[in-house]
Every structure is written in structure tokens, then in C-alpha cells.
Design a protein around this motif. Sequence first.
Motif, PDB file in Angstrom:
ATOM      1  N   GLY A  62      -5.025  -6.465   6.691  1.00  0.00           N
ATOM      2  CA  GLY A  62      -4.879  -5.302   7.571  1.00  0.00           C
ATOM      3  C   GLY A  62      -3.618  -4.510   7.259  1.00  0.00           C
ATOM      4  O   GLY A  62      -3.638  -3.273   7.218  1.00  0.00           O
ATOM      5  N   ALA A  63      -2.506  -5.227   7.046  1.00  0.00           N
ATOM      6  CA  ALA A  63      -1.251  -4.555   6.727  1.00  0.00           C
ATOM      7  C   ALA A  63      -1.349  -3.823   5.393  1.00  0.00           C
ATOM      8  O   ALA A  63      -0.842  -2.704   5.245  1.00  0.00           O
ATOM      9  CB  ALA A  63      -0.109  -5.574   6.691  1.00  0.00           C
ATOM     10  N   SER A  64      -2.024  -4.448   4.410  1.00  0.00           N
ATOM     11  CA  SER A  64      -2.168  -3.815   3.098  1.00  0.00           C
ATOM     12  C   SER A  64      -3.006  -2.547   3.171  1.00  0.00           C
ATOM     13  O   SER A  64      -2.700  -1.538   2.529  1.00  0.00           O
ATOM     14  CB  SER A  64      -2.804  -4.799   2.107  1.00  0.00           C
ATOM     15  N   LEU A  65      -4.065  -2.567   3.987  1.00  0.00           N
ATOM     16  CA  LEU A  65      -4.884  -1.367   4.153  1.00  0.00           C
ATOM     17  C   LEU A  65      -4.087  -0.255   4.823  1.00  0.00           C
ATOM     18  O   LEU A  65      -4.163   0.915   4.442  1.00  0.00           O
ATOM     19  CB  LEU A  65      -6.129  -1.708   4.980  1.00  0.00           C
ATOM     20  N   GLY A  66      -3.289  -0.622   5.812  1.00  0.00           N
ATOM     21  CA  GLY A  66      -2.430   0.363   6.467  1.00  0.00           C
ATOM     22  C   GLY A  66      -1.411   0.947   5.512  1.00  0.00           C
ATOM     23  O   GLY A  66      -1.129   2.149   5.540  1.00  0.00           O
ATOM     24  N   ALA A  67      -0.861   0.093   4.656  1.00  0.00           N
ATOM     25  CA  ALA A  67       0.124   0.557   3.677  1.00  0.00           C
ATOM     26  C   ALA A  67      -0.505   1.549   2.701  1.00  0.00           C
ATOM     27  O   ALA A  67       0.138   2.521   2.293  1.00  0.00           O
ATOM     28  CB  ALA A  67       0.713  -0.630   2.926  1.00  0.00           C
ATOM     29  N   MET A  68      -1.754   1.304   2.312  1.00  0.00           N
ATOM     30  CA  MET A  68      -2.435   2.237   1.405  1.00  0.00           C
ATOM     31  C   MET A  68      -2.590   3.611   2.050  1.00  0.00           C
ATOM     32  O   MET A  68      -2.365   4.644   1.408  1.00  0.00           O
ATOM     33  CB  MET A  68      -3.808   1.684   1.020  1.00  0.00           C
ATOM     34  N   LEU A  69      -2.935   3.634   3.332  1.00  0.00           N
ATOM     35  CA  LEU A  69      -3.079   4.908   4.037  1.00  0.00           C
ATOM     36  C   LEU A  69      -1.736   5.622   4.190  1.00  0.00           C
ATOM     37  O   LEU A  69      -1.664   6.851   4.167  1.00  0.00           O
ATOM     38  CB  LEU A  69      -3.702   4.668   5.418  1.00  0.00           C
ATOM     39  N   ALA A  70      -0.680   4.830   4.342  1.00  0.00           N
ATOM     40  CA  ALA A  70       0.653   5.409   4.571  1.00  0.00           C
ATOM     41  C   ALA A  70       1.458   5.583   3.283  1.00  0.00           C
ATOM     42  O   ALA A  70       2.646   5.884   3.345  1.00  0.00           O
ATOM     43  CB  ALA A  70       1.431   4.521   5.542  1.00  0.00           C
ATOM     44  N   ARG A  71       0.819   5.405   2.122  1.00  0.00           N
ATOM     45  CA  ARG A  71       1.556   5.388   0.858  1.00  0.00           C
ATOM     46  C   ARG A  71       2.432   6.632   0.639  1.00  0.00           C
ATOM     47  O   ARG A  71       3.601   6.495   0.256  1.00  0.00           O
ATOM     48  CB  ARG A  71       0.590   5.210  -0.314  1.00  0.00           C
ATOM     49  N   PRO A  72       1.958   7.861   0.858  1.00  0.00           N
ATOM     50  CA  PRO A  72       2.836   9.028   0.647  1.00  0.00           C
ATOM     51  C   PRO A  72       4.095   8.988   1.514  1.00  0.00           C
ATOM     52  O   PRO A  72       5.195   9.288   1.044  1.00  0.00           O
ATOM     53  CB  PRO A  72       1.934  10.212   1.011  1.00  0.00           C
ATOM     54  N   SER A  73       3.927   8.588   2.775  1.00  0.00           N
ATOM     55  CA  SER A  73       5.085   8.502   3.675  1.00  0.00           C
ATOM     56  C   SER A  73       6.029   7.391   3.241  1.00  0.00           C
ATOM     57  O   SER A  73       7.262   7.536   3.309  1.00  0.00           O
ATOM     58  CB  SER A  73       4.618   8.257   5.111  1.00  0.00           C
ATOM     59  N   LEU A  74       5.480   6.278   2.778  1.00  0.00           N
ATOM     60  CA  LEU A  74       6.309   5.160   2.333  1.00  0.00           C
ATOM     61  C   LEU A  74       7.095   5.530   1.083  1.00  0.00           C
ATOM     62  O   LEU A  74       8.240   5.104   0.909  1.00  0.00           O
ATOM     63  CB  LEU A  74       5.441   3.933   2.074  1.00  0.00           C
ATOM     64  N   ARG A  75       6.483   6.323   0.213  1.00  0.00           N
ATOM     65  CA  ARG A  75       7.213   6.774  -0.978  1.00  0.00           C
ATOM     66  C   ARG A  75       8.385   7.664  -0.594  1.00  0.00           C
ATOM     67  O   ARG A  75       9.469   7.576  -1.175  1.00  0.00           O
ATOM     68  CB  ARG A  75       6.258   7.507  -1.919  1.00  0.00           C
ATOM     69  N   ARG A  76       8.162   8.541   0.388  1.00  0.00           N
ATOM     70  CA  ARG A  76       9.264   9.394   0.847  1.00  0.00           C
ATOM     71  C   ARG A  76      10.370   8.546   1.467  1.00  0.00           C
ATOM     72  O   ARG A  76      11.559   8.814   1.261  1.00  0.00           O
ATOM     73  CB  ARG A  76       8.749  10.424   1.855  1.00  0.00           C
ATOM     74  N   PHE A  77       9.969   7.514   2.200  1.00  0.00           N
ATOM     75  CA  PHE A  77      10.934   6.588   2.796  1.00  0.00           C
ATOM     76  C   PHE A  77      11.754   5.895   1.711  1.00  0.00           C
ATOM     77  O   PHE A  77      12.988   5.812   1.796  1.00  0.00           O
ATOM     78  CB  PHE A  77      10.188   5.563   3.645  1.00  0.00           C
ATOM     79  N   ARG A  78      11.075   5.414   0.669  1.00  0.00           N
ATOM     80  CA  ARG A  78      11.762   4.760  -0.444  1.00  0.00           C
ATOM     81  C   ARG A  78      12.743   5.713  -1.121  1.00  0.00           C
ATOM     82  O   ARG A  78      13.879   5.336  -1.439  1.00  0.00           O
ATOM     83  CB  ARG A  78      10.733   4.272  -1.465  1.00  0.00           C
TER      84      ARG A  78
END
Length: 352
Positions: A263-279
Amino acid sequence: MTDTLVISVDAMGGDHGPSVVIPAVAQAIASSPANVRFLIHGNEAAIAPELARCKGVLARAEVRHAEKVVGMDEKPAQALRRAKGTSMWNAVESVRDGEAVAALSAGNTGALMAVSKLILRMSADLERPALVASIPHGGGVTTFLDVGANVDCDAERLVEFAVMGEAYHRAAHGAPRPTVGLLNVGSEDMKGHEEVREAHRILREGGLDLDYRGFVEGDDLTRGAVDVVVTDGFTGNVALKAMEGAARFITNELRSALTSNLGASLGAMLARPSLRRFRDRLNPPPAAPLLGLNGIVLKCHGGASARDFAQALKVAAELAQSGFAAEIERNMRRLPAAMSVTAAASADGAAE
């Protein structure tokens, strides 16, 4: 077509050398205007395999062979004695000779400072260059210096850093009147060691025409309390490395949490653009300019990835067009008068 901008690159510095630098140049070529070109210094035999993998680099880059390399563990004095003819030396020399507008190296910090000072000399009667980093915060960046070039600093050096940092922030970030603070263990006037208190007095009373806001503390760096934060190179380097370590810890913990189950991995895939900006916001600054030289030299951190180094090349090109060196020289002309005013005031106080 605007004038050509040539960036001189030390391909052999850092932990990874050509295996990072050449792919970084390829990335920079793909994302930069056609008038930006690169002069690559290093061992041709080590560079050739990377050029074979990165097709098209030589269309906008030239390789200059350099047989020798400055070791990452060499002391500055030792490195300086044998630096002539190394990839680092040749990269900086290209700026002095007018072949390039800026030089970038991920090599030995102390050696780079010593080589740059010897080849380019200091501007405006400055004693030593300072390394500056840009620390992100919610409303932009904080210019932070010195972050490692000068371990011991007296009050006059700290005042020089304030003048240089203010001029750099104005030119590089477009702030018409940057605010300046002096890093300390508290905001009260009696806090800190003698050099910090004396620098505080000069900045407050010296008529330097800076928007000086007094002492700031460590958490103000990422809060954006002032535009420019000044400290000695020992404290600045420790603070910068601590922030880099905290950023890596947060990134790793977040990655671990987001891959802990399906479940967390699927959520991370959906949030990938935002996570990249965070990184990207948490990443350490890709390059630190050496301020105060008669030319532009930038230090990229030794463990830089190709992506980091490519970003540093972009920063070098932007700085070459910013005019910050002229801003620093204009600001530094005010320093002798300010020092004499505060010295006279101190003498008067002592006489009373």
C-alpha cells in the motif's frame, strides 16, 4: 546569439572523477543554451571511455590533457608544491588566461583554495577567499559563509565575509538590500567569543551601509530570519555537514517508510513528482563559490553525483553572468573606513 560562456572543469577531482564529471557535462549540455561550452581538464586515457558512453559531448566541449592530479587527502601546502600541471591547476589557470569565465572542481577544498588564490589573486585587498553555500528555506535561500575555507577567523575576517556575502546575495539572488546576521550561541550582545562580539560591534557601528540585524542562531539558517548568515569556516563547515546528514537521514527514513508494504509503495508511486520535489529541496547545495578572488571558482562536494555536478555547472554559468564579483569589490572599498571609525571609537572608549 549572445557571447560564448566557457566553463572550465576539473575532470579528475572528487571521489568519482570522470565517471561523474563527463555524464554531468552531457546533462549540462542538454539543458543549457547553445552559447555555453566546456573546457575539460584531465587524463585523456581516463576520460576517453566516458566520452564514448556520452555521445555528443565533444560537440560543445574540448578536452585538455593533464597528466597529474591533486589527491583528495593532500594537505594544501603539499598540494600547492606539486599542483602546477594538474587538472585542478589547469582548470583555474584557464580563468586567469581568459579562456573561461568560471572554473569548477570537486577536488581537495584546501588545495583548490590555495591554487585559486595563487593563480587568480585576491581582489580589493582581501586576505583569503570564503566558501559560500545557499541553504534552502520556505521563502528562498539563505547565503551562508564561510563553510570551510577559513577555520580560524578574527573580527575583521568576519566583517569581510559579511560584506562579501551581502554583495553576493544581492547579485546572485536579486535582493535589492539583503539582511545580514552573525551566527552566535544566542542573540544577546554579551554572548559569544571575543572575535564574534567585536565583529558585531564593527558591523553595528562602522557605517558600512549594510542592513545588519545582529546575532542569529543555528535554527535561523533554515528559517530565513536573514538573507546572509556569517560565521567562521570551522563552525560553518560543521553546520553544513550536520544539515546534509539530517537531510540524508530524513530522505532515507521516508524511502524506508514508503517501501515498507504494498500500500505504501502504491502511494509513493502516485506521489512520485511531489516526492522528487521534496528530495530536491533537501539536497545539499551543489556548489560553493569561493568569494573574493579575481575570477570565479566553485567547489562541488567530493561525493557529488552526475546530477549534482550538472547542477553545479549551471550555477557556474549563472554566476558568470551575475556581476557579483564587481559588487563585492565595490562593497569592500567601504571596509577600511569602517574599520578606522570603529577603532577610533574603541580607543575613545578606552581613554574614558
